[in-house]
Design a protein around this motif. Structure first.
Motif, PDB file in Angstrom:
ATOM      1  N   VAL A  71      43.254 -20.968   8.311  1.00 16.50           N
ATOM      2  CA  VAL A  71      42.197 -21.981   8.293  1.00 16.50           C
ATOM      3  C   VAL A  71      40.982 -21.477   7.521  1.00 16.50           C
ATOM      4  CG1 VAL A  71      40.611 -23.325   9.719  1.00 16.50           C
ATOM      5  CG2 VAL A  71      42.996 -23.077  10.413  1.00 16.50           C
ATOM      6  N   TYR A  72      40.600 -20.225   7.742  1.00 18.17           N
ATOM      7  CA  TYR A  72      39.433 -19.649   7.077  1.00 18.17           C
ATOM      8  C   TYR A  72      39.820 -18.732   5.923  1.00 18.17           C
ATOM      9  CZ  TYR A  72      37.531 -21.174  11.552  1.00 18.17           C
ATOM     10  OH  TYR A  72      37.197 -21.918  12.675  1.00 18.17           O
ATOM     11  N   THR A  73      41.110 -18.603   5.698  1.00 21.84           N
ATOM     12  CA  THR A  73      41.613 -17.770   4.600  1.00 21.84           C
ATOM     13  C   THR A  73      42.661 -18.566   3.828  1.00 21.84           C
ATOM     14  OG1 THR A  73      43.291 -16.791   6.050  1.00 21.84           O
ATOM     15  CG2 THR A  73      41.205 -15.596   5.808  1.00 21.84           C
ATOM     16  N   PRO A  74      42.967 -18.177   2.591  1.00 20.71           N
ATOM     17  CA  PRO A  74      43.937 -18.936   1.800  1.00 20.71           C
ATOM     18  C   PRO A  74      45.348 -18.855   2.374  1.00 20.71           C
ATOM     19  CG  PRO A  74      42.584 -17.529   0.391  1.00 20.71           C
ATOM     20  CD  PRO A  74      42.323 -17.117   1.798  1.00 20.71           C
ATOM     21  N   ASN A  75      46.134 -19.863   2.092  1.00 20.20           N
ATOM     22  CA  ASN A  75      47.557 -19.839   2.400  1.00 20.20           C
ATOM     23  C   ASN A  75      48.223 -18.815   1.490  1.00 20.20           C
ATOM     24  OD1 ASN A  75      50.395 -20.466   2.359  1.00 20.20           O
ATOM     25  ND2 ASN A  75      49.898 -22.434   3.299  1.00 20.20           N
ATOM     26  N   LEU A  76      48.986 -17.906   2.071  1.00 19.66           N
ATOM     27  CA  LEU A  76      49.574 -16.821   1.287  1.00 19.66           C
ATOM     28  C   LEU A  76      50.595 -17.323   0.271  1.00 19.66           C
ATOM     29  CD1 LEU A  76      49.989 -14.004   3.969  1.00 19.66           C
ATOM     30  CD2 LEU A  76      48.220 -14.230   2.220  1.00 19.66           C
ATOM     31  N   GLU A  77      51.099 -18.515   0.452  1.00 21.57           N
ATOM     32  CA  GLU A  77      51.998 -19.066  -0.563  1.00 21.57           C
ATOM     33  C   GLU A  77      51.223 -19.413  -1.828  1.00 21.57           C
ATOM     34  OE1 GLU A  77      55.547 -22.436  -0.937  1.00 21.57           O
ATOM     35  OE2 GLU A  77      54.192 -22.443   0.788  1.00 21.57           O
ATOM     36  N   ASP A  78      49.945 -19.785  -1.669  1.00 21.68           N
ATOM     37  CA  ASP A  78      49.101 -20.166  -2.802  1.00 21.68           C
ATOM     38  C   ASP A  78      48.373 -18.974  -3.409  1.00 21.68           C
ATOM     39  OD1 ASP A  78      49.740 -22.857  -2.430  1.00 21.68           O
ATOM     40  OD2 ASP A  78      48.088 -23.149  -1.025  1.00 21.68           O
ATOM     41  N   GLU A  79      47.933 -18.064  -2.552  1.00 24.84           N
ATOM     42  CA  GLU A  79      47.137 -16.924  -3.009  1.00 24.84           C
ATOM     43  C   GLU A  79      47.564 -15.685  -2.234  1.00 24.84           C
ATOM     44  OE1 GLU A  79      42.844 -17.673  -3.624  1.00 24.84           O
ATOM     45  OE2 GLU A  79      43.244 -19.597  -2.643  1.00 24.84           O
ATOM     46  N   GLN A  80      48.155 -14.773  -2.900  1.00 28.35           N
ATOM     47  CA  GLN A  80      48.680 -13.583  -2.239  1.00 28.35           C
ATOM     48  C   GLN A  80      48.227 -12.332  -2.974  1.00 28.35           C
ATOM     49  OE1 GLN A  80      53.183 -13.523  -3.217  1.00 28.35           O
ATOM     50  NE2 GLN A  80      52.521 -15.614  -3.640  1.00 28.35           N
ATOM     51  N   HIS A  81      48.539 -11.199  -2.419  1.00 28.28           N
ATOM     52  CA  HIS A  81      48.394  -9.919  -3.099  1.00 28.28           C
ATOM     53  C   HIS A  81      49.773  -9.271  -3.165  1.00 28.28           C
ATOM     54  CE1 HIS A  81      44.232 -10.511  -1.483  1.00 28.28           C
ATOM     55  NE2 HIS A  81      43.918 -10.073  -2.683  1.00 28.28           N
ATOM     56  N   VAL A  82      49.901  -8.301  -4.024  1.00 26.51           N
ATOM     57  CA  VAL A  82      51.113  -7.484  -4.060  1.00 26.51           C
ATOM     58  C   VAL A  82      50.714  -6.077  -3.636  1.00 26.51           C
ATOM     59  CG1 VAL A  82      52.920  -6.476  -5.511  1.00 26.51           C
ATOM     60  CG2 VAL A  82      52.250  -8.875  -5.823  1.00 26.51           C
ATOM     61  N   LEU A  83      51.389  -5.549  -2.626  1.00 28.46           N
ATOM     62  CA  LEU A  83      51.047  -4.242  -2.071  1.00 28.46           C
ATOM     63  C   LEU A  83      52.121  -3.226  -2.451  1.00 28.46           C
ATOM     64  CD1 LEU A  83      49.950  -5.356   1.515  1.00 28.46           C
ATOM     65  CD2 LEU A  83      48.563  -5.221  -0.578  1.00 28.46           C
ATOM     66  N   GLU A  84      51.661  -2.051  -2.881  1.00 25.47           N
ATOM     67  CA  GLU A  84      52.561  -0.946  -3.203  1.00 25.47           C
ATOM     68  C   GLU A  84      52.434   0.127  -2.144  1.00 25.47           C
ATOM     69  OE1 GLU A  84      53.457   0.133  -7.687  1.00 25.47           O
ATOM     70  OE2 GLU A  84      51.323   0.199  -7.278  1.00 25.47           O
ATOM     71  N   GLU A  85      53.555   0.485  -1.529  1.00 21.33           N
ATOM     72  CA  GLU A  85      53.555   1.540  -0.528  1.00 21.33           C
ATOM     73  C   GLU A  85      54.598   2.600  -0.890  1.00 21.33           C
ATOM     74  OE1 GLU A  85      52.425   0.394   3.712  1.00 21.33           O
ATOM     75  OE2 GLU A  85      53.693  -1.279   3.087  1.00 21.33           O
ATOM     76  N   GLU A  86      54.311   3.815  -0.471  1.00 16.24           N
ATOM     77  CA  GLU A  86      55.180   4.938  -0.807  1.00 16.24           C
ATOM     78  C   GLU A  86      56.298   5.071   0.234  1.00 16.24           C
ATOM     79  OE1 GLU A  86      54.645   9.526  -2.419  1.00 16.24           O
ATOM     80  OE2 GLU A  86      53.126   8.668  -1.079  1.00 16.24           O
ATOM     81  N   THR A  87      57.519   5.280  -0.243  1.00 13.71           N
ATOM     82  CA  THR A  87      58.657   5.482   0.642  1.00 13.71           C
ATOM     83  C   THR A  87      58.756   6.952   1.035  1.00 13.71           C
ATOM     84  OG1 THR A  87      60.235   5.976  -1.122  1.00 13.71           O
ATOM     85  CG2 THR A  87      59.863   3.651  -0.587  1.00 13.71           C
ATOM     86  N   ASN A  88      59.657   7.251   1.960  1.00  9.79           N
ATOM     87  CA  ASN A  88      59.876   8.639   2.380  1.00  9.79           C
ATOM     88  C   ASN A  88      60.384   9.510   1.236  1.00  9.79           C
ATOM     89  OD1 ASN A  88      59.093   8.062   5.004  1.00  9.79           O
ATOM     90  ND2 ASN A  88      61.171   7.525   5.655  1.00  9.79           N
ATOM     91  N   LYS A  89      60.958   8.882   0.227  1.00  8.86           N
ATOM     92  CA  LYS A  89      61.489   9.624  -0.918  1.00  8.86           C
ATOM     93  C   LYS A  89      60.452   9.803  -2.027  1.00  8.86           C
ATOM     94  CE  LYS A  89      66.235   8.089  -0.088  1.00  8.86           C
ATOM     95  NZ  LYS A  89      67.416   7.393  -0.665  1.00  8.86           N
ATOM     96  N   GLY A  90      59.231   9.297  -1.789  1.00 11.19           N
ATOM     97  CA  GLY A  90      58.173   9.460  -2.780  1.00 11.19           C
ATOM     98  C   GLY A  90      58.128   8.380  -3.835  1.00 11.19           C
ATOM     99  N   ASN A  91      58.927   7.323  -3.669  1.00  8.97           N
ATOM    100  CA  ASN A  91      58.888   6.196  -4.604  1.00  8.97           C
ATOM    101  C   ASN A  91      57.879   5.156  -4.120  1.00  8.97           C
ATOM    102  OD1 ASN A  91      61.117   7.318  -6.072  1.00  8.97           O
ATOM    103  ND2 ASN A  91      62.509   6.457  -4.532  1.00  8.97           N
ATOM    104  N   TRP A  92      57.389   4.353  -5.054  1.00  8.76           N
ATOM    105  CA  TRP A  92      56.454   3.283  -4.708  1.00  8.76           C
ATOM    106  C   TRP A  92      57.178   1.952  -4.785  1.00  8.76           C
ATOM    107  CZ3 TRP A  92      51.713   4.255  -2.755  1.00  8.76           C
ATOM    108  CH2 TRP A  92      51.229   5.555  -2.892  1.00  8.76           C
ATOM    109  N   VAL A  93      57.126   1.211  -3.686  1.00  9.49           N
ATOM    110  CA  VAL A  93      57.828  -0.065  -3.571  1.00  9.49           C
ATOM    111  C   VAL A  93      56.816  -1.186  -3.398  1.00  9.49           C
ATOM    112  CG1 VAL A  93      59.487  -1.403  -2.233  1.00  9.49           C
ATOM    113  CG2 VAL A  93      59.848   1.048  -2.570  1.00  9.49           C
ATOM    114  N   SER A  94      57.003  -2.275  -4.140  1.00  6.65           N
ATOM    115  CA  SER A  94      56.068  -3.403  -4.106  1.00  6.65           C
ATOM    116  C   SER A  94      56.615  -4.550  -3.271  1.00  6.65           C
ATOM    117  CB  SER A  94      55.803  -3.912  -5.527  1.00  6.65           C
ATOM    118  OG  SER A  94      55.227  -2.906  -6.329  1.00  6.65           O
ATOM    119  N   GLU A  95      55.707  -5.223  -2.582  1.00  6.68           N
ATOM    120  CA  GLU A  95      56.063  -6.425  -1.823  1.00  6.68           C
ATOM    121  C   GLU A  95      54.845  -7.330  -1.764  1.00  6.68           C
ATOM    122  OE1 GLU A  95      58.387  -7.570   2.296  1.00  6.68           O
ATOM    123  OE2 GLU A  95      56.983  -5.891   2.325  1.00  6.68           O
TER     124      GLU A  95
END
Length: 559
Positions: free
Chosen positions: A56-80
Motif C-alpha cells: 500500500v505504501y510501497t510499490p508492487n514488486l511486479e511493477d518495481e523490483q530490485h535484483v539482489l546478488e548474494e554469495e553462495t557457499n562456493k564463493g559464486n554470486w547468484v542474482s534473484e
C-alpha cells in the motif's frame, strides 16, 4: 535561458525535507518530484494488512523490483529479483518517504565516527575512510533538527556522551512502559548505564502537529496524529504554505539530462498518467533513497558523463552501507509474577525508551585492543496480531501446527507472556562487494533498468554484532527473562541503507565533495544517506536530517 525553478528536488524524505523547507522559507522557487502518492494523517490508519502484508505504501514488486546478488557457499554470486524472492527493499514511496514509517530512534553519531580510520586503523578488506567534515561541523545541525523535526528525550551523562551545544532535548521524553523500571534496575546491578532513548516523536504538541497518542502501532506505521517527525509532517507541510514550494506526486524521474559542460539542465520524468515530461531548474538535488539515487545517476548519461553523473572515476554506487548487528528476545511469563506486576507488563502503548551505549567503544584483546562497537536498544514485541499468530504456525519439530496444539500455542502467544526484544546497531563496513549497479535485463514498469544490489558484508561486522548481543543477553538474564535467544547475520536490513555516493575531498575515491555536490557537476547535490562513507553505529535518520540542513545553508548562498 530562464529556468522553470530555482531548485528541483527529486525525492521528499529525510534527506530532501530540510533542503525543501529552508529554501522555500528563503523565497526560492522549489519543485519536488516524488514517485509516490501524497498521503496525510487521515490516510494512516492502523491497518496491519495495509502496512505489513500488502504493497500500500510501497510499490508492487511486479511493477518495481530490485535484483539482489548474494554469495553462495562456493564463493559464486547468484542474482534473484525481489519479485521472485519477495524480499522487499522499498521502505515507503510516499511524500515524506520512509520517514513516515520509522520508529524514530534518534541517536547522534559521535566525534570518532567522523574519524573511523584515524581512530581505529584499517581493517583488511574494508574501505574505511575518515569523513571530510567533523562532528563540530555537524553539531549545530544536529541541534537544529532537534527543534525543527521535534525530538523528545532526556540527556543522561555517560562515558561515551558526545558534546552538545544545548543541555537537553526541546521536548520531554514520551511516556514510558513500566518495563523500563526492570531494565534500569538490571543495568544498575550490572554497573551499566541505562539511557533514555531519544525519539523523533512529539511528547507535546508543536504548531499544527499533535503529540503522540500511544496507540502501540508506531514503527512501520504512518502516524495519524502528526507526532512522528516525518519529513512531511515536520517540514514539507509548512514549506508548501510558504507558496514557494510545489510538490508533484506520482512523478517518477528516470533521467537527469546534462549539457556539453556536464551540468544538469532538465529532470525527465513520467507523470501520473505515464506521460513523459521535463522540467528545468538552476540547481538539482537528489534524495531518492541510497539505492535509488545511485540508480538514477547511473541512468543519467550525458556528453561529459558517459557512465552516469558522478561516475567518471567509477565510484558511483560503490561502498553501499547497511546497518550491521542483529536482534534478540527474552520472555516474561505472567504466571511467574504477582497480579500487579503482570498487569503492568501487559500495558500497551507507551514506549520502552531504553538503550545502552557502554560498548560504543571498547577494549578487548579478541579484537586486537581498541575497537568500535555500537548501540543496544530495547523494545517490546510489535503488537501486530497477524505476525504474532504466524509465530505459532510451526511446532518444536518445525512441522505445521494444527488443531488443539495450534489453539494452545496461539493462547500462549497472546495471553501468557510478554516479549522484550533488543536490537543491536553497529557499523556495516564498506567493502568492494556491496554496491549498486544497473540490471539491463530487468526493467520497471516504465522500461527503466532496475537497481542491482550486491549484498556483500565483512566478517568483522558479525563479530562486533555477536559481542554486543552477548552483552544484551546478559541484561535480559539479569532481568529474569526466560528463553533468551538472539540472531546476528550478514543479512542486511532493507530499512537501514546509506552510501553509494560517498563524499570526500578526492574525486578519484568519492562521488561528492564535502558540500555534497557531485564533484564534476556544478549544479547537482545529493542529500539522502548516499553521502555517508561510513555509517556510525546508530540508525541513520538523524544524521541524514542534520546533513540536509547543513547542505541547505550551503545552497542558500548559491541558488
Amino acid at each position: 535561458m530562464s529556468k522553470d525553478y530555482d531548485v528541483c528536488v527529486v525525492g521528499s524524505g529525510a534527506g530532501a525535507g530540510p533542503v525543501i523547507s529552508e529554501l522555500s522559507k528563503q523565497g526560492k522557487s522549489v519543485l519536488v518530484l516524488e514517485k509516490g502518492p501524497w498521503l496525510t494523517e487521515e490516510d494512516f490508519t492502523k491497518d496491519e494488512m495495509a502496512c505489513c502484508r500488502r504493497s500500500v505504501y510501497t510499490p508492487n514488486l511486479e511493477d518495481e523490483q530490485h535484483v539482489l546478488e548474494e554469495e553462495t557457499n562456493k564463493g559464486n554470486w547468484v542474482s534473484e529479483s525481489t519479485y521472485e524472492s519477495g524480499w522487499d527493499f522499498w521502505n515507503g514511496n510516499v511524500v515524506g518517504g520512509s520517514s513516515n514509517f520509522m520508529s524514530g530512534y534518534f541517536y547522534r553519531i559521535k566525534p570518532k565516527d567522523f574519524r573511523l580510520l584515524s581512530e581505529f586503523g584499517p581493517i583488511k578488506g574494508a574501505n574505511i575512510v575518515d569523513w571530510p567534515i567533523s562532528y563540530e561541523d555537524m553539531e549545530p545541525y544536529f541541534t537544529k533538527a532537534e527543534t525543527e523535526v521535534g525530538i523528545s528525550g532526556k540527556i543522561m551523562p555517560h562515558k561515551h556522551q558526545e558534546p552538545r551545544s544545548t543541555k537537553d532535548f526541546p521536548y520531554p521524553p514520551t511516556s514510558e512502559h513500566p518495563i523500563v523500571n526492570k531494565i534500569d534496575k538490571a543495568c544498575n546491578e550490572l554497573n551499566i548505564t541505562s539511557l533514555p532513548t531519544p525519539r523523533a516523536i512529539l511528547s507535546q504538541p508543536k504548531n499544527n502537529r499533535n503529540s503522540c497518542e500511544y496507540s502501540g502501532y508506531c514503527g512501520s506505521y504512518g502516524c495519524h496524529s502528526g507526532a512522528k517527525g516525518s519529513a512531511r509532517a515536520a517540514l514539507l507541510d509548512d514549506a508548501v504554505l510558504t507558496g514557494n514550494c510545489e510538490i508533484r506526486a506520482h512523478c517518477k524521474v528516470y533521467k537527469l539530462k546534462s549539457d556539453n559542460k556536464g551540468n544538469v539542465v532538465e529532470a525527465l520524468y513520467y507523470d501520473i498518467n505515464g506521460e513523459a515530461q521535463s522540467v528545468s531548474a538552476k540547481t538539482f538535488v537528489v534524495a531518492c533513497h541510497a539505492i535509488e539515487t545511485s540508480r538514477l545517476l547511473l541512468s543519467s548519461t550525458g556528453p561529459k558523463h558517459p557512465n552516469g553523473l558522478g561516475n567518471n572515476y567509477s565510484q558511483l554506487g560503490k561502498n553501499l552501507l547497511f546497518s550491521a548487528g542483529g536482534s534478540g528476545t527474552g520472555e516474561f511469563h505472567y504466571s511467574e509474577m504477582d497480579k500487579l506486576a503482570a498487569s503492568a507488563m501487559k500495558t500497551r502503548g507507551p514506549f520502552v525508551n531504553r538503550g545502552v551505549q557502554d560498548w560504543y567503544y571498547f577494549e578487548d584483546n579478541e579484537f586486537g585492543g581498541k575497537t568500535k562497537g555500537g548501540v543496544i536498544d530495547f523494545l517490546l514485541r510489535h503488537p501486530n496480531p497477524i505476525s504474532k499468530a504466524m509465530s505459532a504456525k510451526w511446532n518444536d519439530n518445525d512441522n505445521l501446527n494444527w488443531g488443539h496444539n495450534l489453539k494452545r500455542d496461539l493462547k500462549t502467544v497472546f495471553t501468557e507472556s510478554q516479549d522484550l526484544r533488543f536490537e543491536v546497531f553497529n557499523d556495516w563496513l564498506p567493502t568492494d562487494n556491496c554496491f549498486v549497479s544497473l540490471d539491463n535485463n530487468v526493467k520497471d514498469k516504465w522500461g527503466s533498468p532496475v537497481g542491482k544490489v550486491r549484498l556483500g558484508y565483512h566478517e568483522h561486522d558479525l563479530k562486533v554484532g555477536k559481542y554486543l548481543s552477548g552483552k544484551a543477553e546478559n541484561i535480559l538474564r539479569q532481568m529474569g527473562a526466560k528463553n533468551i535467544r538472539s540472531s546476528v547475520s550478514g543479512s542486511p536490513p532493507a530499512n537501514l541503507v546509506a552510501g553509494g555516493c560517498r563524499f570526500g575531498n578526492d574525486i578519484n575515491t568519492s562521488v561528492l565533495d564535502a558540500d555534497c555536490k557531485v564533484h564534476d557537476v556544478d549544479n547537482l547535490y545529493v542529500t539522502d544517506g548516499s553521502f555517508m562513507p561510513t555509517g556510525g553505529s546508530v540508525p541513520y535518520t538523524w544524521t541524514i536530517y542534520a546533513n540536509s540542513f547543513r547542505v541547505a545553508d550551503i545552497l542558500k548562498d548559491r541558488t
